[in-house]
Design a protein around this motif. Structure first.
Motif, mmCIF file in Angstrom:
data_model
loop_
_atom_site.group_PDB
_atom_site.id
_atom_site.type_symbol
_atom_site.label_atom_id
_atom_site.label_comp_id
_atom_site.label_asym_id
_atom_site.label_seq_id
_atom_site.Cartn_x
_atom_site.Cartn_y
_atom_site.Cartn_z
ATOM 1 N N ASP A 172 25.277 -10.961 52.702
ATOM 2 C CA ASP A 172 25.385 -12.067 53.667
ATOM 3 C C ASP A 172 25.341 -13.381 52.924
ATOM 4 O OD1 ASP A 172 25.257 -10.426 55.995
ATOM 5 O OD2 ASP A 172 23.138 -10.095 55.520
ATOM 6 N N ASN A 173 25.854 -13.401 51.708
ATOM 7 C CA ASN A 173 25.724 -14.577 50.856
ATOM 8 C C ASN A 173 24.263 -14.931 50.590
ATOM 9 O OD1 ASN A 173 28.226 -15.099 49.992
ATOM 10 N ND2 ASN A 173 28.512 -16.980 51.164
ATOM 11 N N LEU A 174 23.403 -13.913 50.660
ATOM 12 C CA LEU A 174 21.982 -14.112 50.339
ATOM 13 C C LEU A 174 21.587 -13.150 49.230
ATOM 14 C CD1 LEU A 174 20.210 -14.228 53.839
ATOM 15 C CD2 LEU A 174 20.667 -16.151 52.290
ATOM 16 N N LEU A 175 20.633 -13.573 48.403
ATOM 17 C CA LEU A 175 20.091 -12.642 47.410
ATOM 18 C C LEU A 175 19.111 -11.698 48.106
ATOM 19 C CD1 LEU A 175 19.432 -15.080 44.419
ATOM 20 C CD2 LEU A 175 21.473 -13.722 44.930
ATOM 21 N N ALA A 176 18.933 -10.506 47.527
ATOM 22 C CA ALA A 176 18.033 -9.518 48.135
ATOM 23 C C ALA A 176 16.576 -9.985 48.009
ATOM 24 C CB ALA A 176 18.220 -8.171 47.448
ATOM 25 N N PRO A 177 15.717 -9.591 48.951
ATOM 26 C CA PRO A 177 14.292 -9.947 48.873
ATOM 27 C C PRO A 177 13.588 -9.106 47.807
ATOM 28 C CG PRO A 177 14.664 -8.473 50.711
ATOM 29 C CD PRO A 177 16.021 -8.746 50.111
ATOM 30 N N PRO A 178 12.362 -9.501 47.401
ATOM 31 C CA PRO A 178 11.614 -8.670 46.440
ATOM 32 C C PRO A 178 11.246 -7.326 47.064
ATOM 33 C CG PRO A 178 10.302 -10.568 47.146
ATOM 34 C CD PRO A 178 11.640 -10.709 47.782
ATOM 35 N N VAL A 179 11.101 -6.303 46.220
ATOM 36 C CA VAL A 179 10.710 -4.976 46.714
ATOM 37 C C VAL A 179 9.474 -4.497 45.959
ATOM 38 C CG1 VAL A 179 13.019 -4.257 47.450
ATOM 39 C CG2 VAL A 179 12.310 -3.828 45.102
ATOM 40 N N TYR A 180 8.695 -3.641 46.623
ATOM 41 C CA TYR A 180 7.450 -3.111 46.055
ATOM 42 C C TYR A 180 7.341 -1.628 46.342
ATOM 43 C CZ TYR A 180 6.143 -8.049 46.057
ATOM 44 O OH TYR A 180 6.109 -9.401 45.848
ATOM 45 N N THR A 181 6.652 -0.891 45.454
ATOM 46 C CA THR A 181 6.298 0.501 45.741
ATOM 47 C C THR A 181 4.841 0.721 45.353
ATOM 48 O OG1 THR A 181 6.957 2.795 45.455
ATOM 49 C CG2 THR A 181 7.134 1.401 43.511
ATOM 50 N N ARG A 182 4.357 1.951 45.495
ATOM 51 C CA ARG A 182 2.948 2.213 45.218
ATOM 52 C C ARG A 182 2.610 1.959 43.740
ATOM 53 N NH1 ARG A 182 1.723 7.959 47.901
ATOM 54 N NH2 ARG A 182 3.689 8.417 46.910
ATOM 55 N N PRO A 183 1.386 1.545 43.409
ATOM 56 C CA PRO A 183 0.217 1.372 44.282
ATOM 57 C C PRO A 183 0.209 -0.003 44.977
ATOM 58 C CG PRO A 183 -0.390 0.909 42.026
ATOM 59 C CD PRO A 183 1.060 1.305 41.995
ATOM 60 N N LYS A 202 8.176 -7.747 61.943
ATOM 61 C CA LYS A 202 7.548 -8.705 61.019
ATOM 62 C C LYS A 202 8.101 -8.512 59.602
ATOM 63 C CE LYS A 202 3.054 -10.058 62.803
ATOM 64 N NZ LYS A 202 1.778 -9.400 63.021
ATOM 65 N N VAL A 203 8.268 -7.235 59.233
ATOM 66 C CA VAL A 203 8.792 -6.941 57.889
ATOM 67 C C VAL A 203 10.194 -7.525 57.747
ATOM 68 C CG1 VAL A 203 9.576 -5.076 56.359
ATOM 69 C CG2 VAL A 203 7.396 -4.860 57.554
ATOM 70 N N GLU A 204 11.009 -7.337 58.776
ATOM 71 C CA GLU A 204 12.390 -7.838 58.730
ATOM 72 C C GLU A 204 12.419 -9.364 58.607
ATOM 73 O OE1 GLU A 204 16.340 -7.855 61.479
ATOM 74 O OE2 GLU A 204 14.813 -6.346 61.953
ATOM 75 N N GLU A 205 11.557 -10.015 59.397
ATOM 76 C CA GLU A 205 11.484 -11.492 59.339
ATOM 77 C C GLU A 205 11.055 -11.960 57.953
ATOM 78 O OE1 GLU A 205 10.226 -12.115 63.978
ATOM 79 O OE2 GLU A 205 8.774 -12.682 62.413
ATOM 80 N N TRP A 206 10.043 -11.283 57.422
ATOM 81 C CA TRP A 206 9.526 -11.654 56.099
ATOM 82 C C TRP A 206 10.619 -11.489 55.042
ATOM 83 C CZ3 TRP A 206 8.945 -8.956 51.483
ATOM 84 C CH2 TRP A 206 8.170 -9.572 50.505
ATOM 85 N N ARG A 207 11.343 -10.364 55.121
ATOM 86 C CA ARG A 207 12.406 -10.111 54.133
ATOM 87 C C ARG A 207 13.491 -11.183 54.223
ATOM 88 N NH1 ARG A 207 12.510 -3.585 54.673
ATOM 89 N NH2 ARG A 207 11.019 -3.208 52.995
ATOM 90 N N PHE A 208 13.842 -11.552 55.447
ATOM 91 C CA PHE A 208 14.870 -12.566 55.620
ATOM 92 C C PHE A 208 14.426 -13.902 55.015
ATOM 93 C CE2 PHE A 208 16.845 -15.992 58.111
ATOM 94 C CZ PHE A 208 18.162 -15.783 57.722
ATOM 95 N N GLU A 209 13.160 -14.291 55.302
ATOM 96 C CA GLU A 209 12.607 -15.534 54.743
ATOM 97 C C GLU A 209 12.611 -15.514 53.228
ATOM 98 O OE1 GLU A 209 11.840 -18.472 55.769
ATOM 99 O OE2 GLU A 209 12.623 -17.835 57.714
ATOM 100 N N GLN A 210 12.208 -14.372 52.662
ATOM 101 C CA GLN A 210 12.172 -14.231 51.196
ATOM 102 C C GLN A 210 13.572 -14.328 50.606
ATOM 103 O OE1 GLN A 210 9.405 -13.636 49.041
ATOM 104 N NE2 GLN A 210 8.284 -14.338 50.832
ATOM 105 N N SER A 211 14.536 -13.691 51.283
ATOM 106 C CA SER A 211 15.924 -13.755 50.824
ATOM 107 C C SER A 211 16.404 -15.197 50.795
ATOM 108 C CB SER A 211 16.851 -12.999 51.785
ATOM 109 O OG SER A 211 16.820 -11.643 51.509
ATOM 110 N N LEU A 212 16.115 -15.886 51.888
ATOM 111 C CA LEU A 212 16.554 -17.269 52.016
ATOM 112 C C LEU A 212 15.916 -18.131 50.930
ATOM 113 C CD1 LEU A 212 18.425 -18.582 54.034
ATOM 114 C CD2 LEU A 212 16.447 -19.154 55.452
ATOM 115 N N GLU A 213 14.609 -17.969 50.729
ATOM 116 C CA GLU A 213 13.885 -18.772 49.752
ATOM 117 C C GLU A 213 14.401 -18.498 48.336
ATOM 118 O OE1 GLU A 213 12.192 -21.233 50.461
ATOM 119 O OE2 GLU A 213 11.729 -21.633 48.345
#
Ligand code: ADE
Length: 227
Positions: A172-183, A202-213
């Motif tokens: 979407d002309n946006l960079l991907a948000p950060p990702v995390y796994t265990r632990p 909430k997760v979706e909103e957070w990811r979108f904000e992170q992508s935008l930032e």
């Protein structure tokens, strides 16, 4: 999708296209890649496919005749939706070009070497000239492998989780948000609590904000005219 490639170094394409997701795409019959050695259409028994350039200067040029014969004999088997020439002076490849090309049925890719191919072949047959960036590789093969990988993973059924390509950087002309796994706690570094909240909205909103930032900070050019 079928992709044919004309090259003088087919070995350079073998490894990148025979592992991981590209292997899976071919094993599943979703992608067929064939490489053709230009030498098959050489003009003489020495296998000559290049010659000195008119006007003088260092570097050989890939000759018209072998290329024209190669293209025409392959075209007899099937028409191509696009004949692509890999070259640093082509238009810069990006996700939207990958999306567009992933919708075609048959592609022919010509890999240049030496000083490149005779201009008349570009004028007469090539429908699209593609660069993978502002740098010069020793030939078009690695660039072609990059383009095929980017296209191949978009073909329906290639990625396990069909939706995952939708969230790639650039879709979407946006960079991907950060990702995390265990632990959840790694040497005192915590996973953002929202990702542990179990609240998909909430997760979706957070990811979108992170992508935008991330896009604002790293690639503001992608947002021009959008915000
Ligand atoms: N051939 C040599 N350099 C290239 C590049 N940057 N992109 C595409 N093909 C190339």
């Amino acid at each position: 999708m079928k992709i044919d490639i004309i090259t003088v170094v087919p070995e350079l394409l073998e490894s990148p296209l025979s592992h991981s997701i590209m292997k899976r795409a071919q094993d599943k019959g979703l992608l067929t890649v064939r490489t053709f050695h230009l030498r098959e259409w050489a003009v003489n028994s020495y296998g000559q496919v290049d010659d000195y350039q008119y006007g003088g200067g260092a570097g050989m040029v890939m000759m018209c005749e072998p290329l024209a014969n190669a293209i025409e004999s392959l075209q007899k088997e099937q028409p191509y939706d696009e004949i692509i020439y890999m070259t640093p002076d082509g238009s810069t490849f990006n996700q939207s070009a990958a999306n567009e090309l992933s919708m075609k049925e048959n592609l022919l890719i010509i890999c240049g070497h030496y000083k490149g191919i005779d201009q008349r072949i570009r004028d007469m047959y090539v429908t699209r000239e593609v660069s993978i960036g502002d740098f010069v590789l020793s030939g078009g093969e690695l660039a072609a492998a990059v383009v095929i990988d980017a296209i191949g993973r978009l073909l329906p059924g290639v990625l396990n989780d069909e939706t995952s390509a939708l969230f790639d950087s650039f879709q979407d002309n946006l960079l991907a948000p950060p990702v995390y796994t265990r632990p959840a706690d790694f040497r005192g570094q915590q996973v953002p609590p929202v990702l542990l909240s179990g609240d998909p909205k909430k997760v979706e909103e957070w990811r979108f904000e992170q992508s935008l930032e991330r896009t604002r900070q790293r690639r503001p050019d992608l947002l021009e005219g959008q915000e």
